[in-house]
Design a protein around this motif. Structure first.
Motif, mmCIF file in Angstrom:
data_model
loop_
_atom_site.group_PDB
_atom_site.id
_atom_site.type_symbol
_atom_site.label_atom_id
_atom_site.label_comp_id
_atom_site.label_asym_id
_atom_site.label_seq_id
_atom_site.Cartn_x
_atom_site.Cartn_y
_atom_site.Cartn_z
ATOM 1 N N SER A 260 0.827 -1.214 0.000
ATOM 2 C CA SER A 260 0.000 0.000 0.000
ATOM 3 C C SER A 260 0.857 1.258 0.000
ATOM 4 C CB SER A 260 -0.952 0.005 1.204
ATOM 5 O OG SER A 260 -1.886 -1.047 1.099
ATOM 6 N N ARG A 261 1.942 1.239 0.795
ATOM 7 C CA ARG A 261 2.835 2.405 0.815
ATOM 8 C C ARG A 261 3.540 2.576 -0.529
ATOM 9 N NH1 ARG A 261 3.948 0.801 6.232
ATOM 10 N NH2 ARG A 261 5.825 -0.334 5.578
ATOM 11 N N LYS A 264 0.964 3.929 -3.127
ATOM 12 C CA LYS A 264 0.612 5.330 -2.892
ATOM 13 C C LYS A 264 1.763 6.252 -3.271
ATOM 14 C CE LYS A 264 -1.612 8.445 0.386
ATOM 15 N NZ LYS A 264 -2.233 8.576 1.718
ATOM 16 N N GLN A 269 -2.053 7.900 -4.702
ATOM 17 C CA GLN A 269 -3.341 7.530 -4.110
ATOM 18 C C GLN A 269 -3.329 6.054 -3.768
ATOM 19 O OE1 GLN A 269 -5.219 7.509 -8.622
ATOM 20 N NE2 GLN A 269 -6.457 8.286 -6.990
ATOM 21 N N THR A 270 -4.280 5.636 -2.968
ATOM 22 C CA THR A 270 -4.345 4.245 -2.548
ATOM 23 C C THR A 270 -4.821 3.361 -3.694
ATOM 24 O OG1 THR A 270 -6.636 4.412 -1.822
ATOM 25 C CG2 THR A 270 -4.919 4.969 -0.203
ATOM 26 N N SER A 272 -7.365 1.343 -3.799
ATOM 27 C CA SER A 272 -8.820 1.416 -3.945
ATOM 28 C C SER A 272 -9.248 2.726 -4.601
ATOM 29 C CB SER A 272 -9.499 1.263 -2.576
ATOM 30 O OG SER A 272 -9.050 2.264 -1.676
#
Length: 282
Positions: A260-261, A264, A269-270, A272
């Motif tokens: 996730s990091r 992003k 952005q994430t 999702s």
């Protein structure tokens, strides 16, 4: 017009589309299939979106994309597009036959255009007509004839890359190093993320790789690795039902938070949020 040749025994597939306005719709129905692509924009400058990043393709130019890329064209009716999978013609296995094909698909910087002059335009236009004739000829040597024509197309474009880019100034050992690194990344990015590990496989130092790429490319070896992981993560987010955690595991991240990091940082952005925004655009 869409032309297609299939070899059912081995799963080989070779497609040429000429002036097909609905190419984008067809392409997005085929997301599970991986093709190398050669795209000739025969019309005015237009936009191409490669892995959700937009680029301008100048008038009368080629671009080459490998199997890691998805794309759509602003005006596919102005283009000739050749697509082939590994089962039809493996550019790695047949590298010697086509004089550094790895350079065109894995050593050349993606989305950089290859320019044609008037003489070259006539030459490639004639080649398109030869392709048409061969796609329409059904006999037991059709596949081999199409492979010969594809090799001719790849060789012609590889020569132009060498003439038009800084890569032409590199000696053969340096070219081989660049191609070897890119191919290793393509084959191992899901499990190997560090430049040091690739350098070890190549019996070179990370500094040697960094110095070489600084002469030729606007991306460092680490950026090339990260970009390849990022491309695949976007493809999996957009075209599969895998969760972010599952995608992270697929791409070699030990913890979901690490993926996730990473995503992003690359996308701003994430996962999702990226998927929601992209779906809204389509």
């Amino acid at each position: 017009m869409r032309y297609e040749y299939r070899e059912s025994a081995v799963g080989g597939q070779f497609i040429m589309t000429v002036g097909q306005a609905d190419f984008t719709r067809y392409f997005f129905q085929e997301q599970d299939k991986k093709f190398n692509a050669l795209i000739w924009n025969r019309g005015k400058s237009q936009q191409i979106v490669v892995d959700e990043l937009a680029f301008e393709v100048p008038e009368n130019t080629f671009i080459a994309l490998n199997v890691s890329h998805s794309f759509r064209l602003e005006r596919s009716e102005d283009a000739v597009i050749w697509q082939f999978n590994r089962e039809f013609y493996c550019i790695i296995t047949h590298d010697a036959e086509v004089s550094c094909s790895g350079l065109l698909f894995y050593g050349w910087r993606e989305t950089y255009p290859i320019f044609l002059d008037e003489k070259l335009t006539r030459s490639f236009s004639l080649l398109v007509e030869v392709f048409r004739d061969e796609f329409e000829t059904r006999d037991n040597i059709q596949g081999e004839m199409l492979r010969v024509l594809l090799k001719r197309l790849i060789i012609k474009l590889t020569r132009l890359v060498k003439e038009q880019s800084a890569v032409g100034q590199l000696n053969n050992p340096d070219l081989d190093t660049i191609r070897q690194f890119n191919l290793l990344v393509e084959n191992n990015y899901k499990k190997i993320h560090q430049v040091q590990d690739y350098a070890n496989l190549m019996f070179k130092s990370p500094k040697t790789l960094s110095n070489l790429f600084s002469k030729f490319s606007d991306k460092s070896p680490l950026q090339i690795i990260a970009n390849r992981i990022f491309l695949e993560s976007k493809r999996l987010i957009l075209y599969t039902d895998l969760s972010a955690s599952e995608i992270g595991y697929e791409l070699g991240f030990e913890e979901p938070a690490h993926f996730s990091r990473f995503f992003k940082k690359m996308a701003g952005q994430t996962p999702s949020a990226f998927k929601k925004e992209s779906m809204n655009l389509h």
